[in-house]
Design a protein around this motif. Structure first.
Motif: not given
Length: 91
Positions: A23-24, A26-27, A30-31, A39, A69, A71
């Motif tokens: 997930i991280v 891919r994030a 995307h960012m 990051w 997700l 957090y």
């Protein structure tokens, strides 16, 4: 609404590590595609994410039995963010 369709939150466990890393990653991709360079390659690392899980600081959101997700809640604060004033040396 059926339980399978409801977002549920729970503390992350070591077995979630690979999913969390995916997930991280891919994030981050995307960012970067959006021009957000928040990051870098050094953060967040697999070790940092695993430590957050081990320290019981990470939570995940699960939808239809799938982590969608994550957090982290803790008291850690990088010195650059003390009192909400971002300090970047040389900036």
């Amino acid at each position: 609404m059926e339980n399978a369709k409801m977002l549920q939150f729970r503390m992350a466990v070591p077995a979630d590590t690979d999913c969390v890393i995916s997930i991280v990653r891919r994030a981050v991709i995307h960012m970067r595609q959006q021009g957000i360079e928040q990051w870098e390659e050094m953060y967040p690392t697999k070790e940092i994410l695993a430590q957050d899980i081990q320290n019981h600081h990470m939570y995940v959101g699960v939808l239809s039995q799938r982590i969608v997700l994550l957090y982290v809640i803790n008291q850690a604060c990088d010195a650059a963010y003390v009192n909400g004033r971002l300090r970047i040396p040389g900036a």
